[in-house]
Design a protein around this motif. Structure first.
Motif, short mmCIF file in Angstrom:
data_model
loop_
_atom_site.label_atom_id
_atom_site.label_comp_id
_atom_site.label_asym_id
_atom_site.label_seq_id
_atom_site.Cartn_x
_atom_site.Cartn_y
_atom_site.Cartn_z
N PRO A 1 -0.97 1.72 -9.08
CA PRO A 1 -1.39 3.29 -9.61
C PRO A 1 -1.56 4.15 -8.56
CG PRO A 1 -3.26 1.82 -9.88
CD PRO A 1 -2.29 0.88 -9.16
N ILE B 1 3.55 0.14 1.09
CA ILE B 1 2.69 -1.02 0.26
C ILE B 1 3.54 -1.19 -0.79
CG2 ILE B 1 0.83 -0.77 -1.54
CD1 ILE B 1 -0.52 -0.77 1.29
N ARG C 1 -6.89 1.91 3.65
CA ARG C 1 -6.70 2.48 4.93
C ARG C 1 -7.81 2.11 5.74
NH1 ARG C 1 -4.56 7.80 2.26
NH2 ARG C 1 -6.26 6.92 0.94
N TYR D 1 0.63 4.00 9.73
CA TYR D 1 0.35 4.78 8.62
C TYR D 1 -1.22 4.94 8.38
CZ TYR D 1 5.34 4.01 8.05
OH TYR D 1 6.67 3.79 8.19
#
Ligand code: ADP
Length: 165
Positions: free
Chosen positions: A7, A20, A90, A123
């Protein structure tokens, strides 16, 4: 069959999200990317636009499906018969909020677990907000978002500013 939902707001989808999705698609039989309707942020792209962009970009990954949803991720997961929620992590700054969300979700539905995939180093700095900030100043976003998204973002800012960039 193992099934997970991923989500998020995806406003817009970035190369970090795609990384991902691609990695998760190798772990699970099916991934459902859930584009959140009721985000508190006022989005740059409508829900339909965000879903369409993700569909175009993920069309080559056969076990990925794109849907929009409202409300709690755990409820969406249950509706889709998925027992895992994928989230990307991250930096340490993501951790506190994500831990809180994952724990809340387990209280809401103990049958559904959150699985974190750590970002690829390439990223780790990247977010949809950064893309918007760079694009709004006319900077180069080609290393941040998939090719079909680049012009859509620039064009949105041209419309907002009412002048050519
Ligand atoms: P939200 O508004 O729910 O945080 P986002 O669209 O910003 O939605 O992000 C969706 C998910 O993707 C989150 O789990 C977020 O941590 C993850 N994500 C965002 N950017 C990256 C990135 N560059 N690398 C890995 N994961 C990311």
């Amino acid at each position: 069959m193992s099934k997970a939902i991923y989500p998020g707001s995806f406003d817009p989808v970035t190369l970090g999200h795609i990384d991902i999705i691609t990695r998760a698609s190798k772990i699970f039989d099916e991934i459902i990317v859930g584009v959140l309707r009721n985000s508190s942020k006022s989005p740059l792209f409508s829900i339909e636009e965000r879903v369409n962009m993700l569909e175009e970009i993920c069309s080559s990954i056969t076990n990925v499906k794109i849907m929009s949803f409202d409300g709690f991720s755990v409820d969406f997961a249950k509706e889709q018969n998925a027992n895992v929620i994928i989230r990307g992590l991250r930096a340490i700054t993501d951790f506190e909020y994500e831990l809180q969300m994952a724990q809340t979700n387990r209280v809401l539905n103990p049958d559904i677990d959150t699985l974190f995939l750590t970002t690829s180093i390439d990223y780790s700095y990247l977010s949809s907000s950064i893309v918007k900030e760079v694009a709004s100043l006319g900077g180069d976003i080609s290393r941040f978002v998939p090719e079909p998204v680049i012009e859509k973002v620039y064009s949105r800012y041209r419309n907002i500013k009412g002048k050519d960039m």
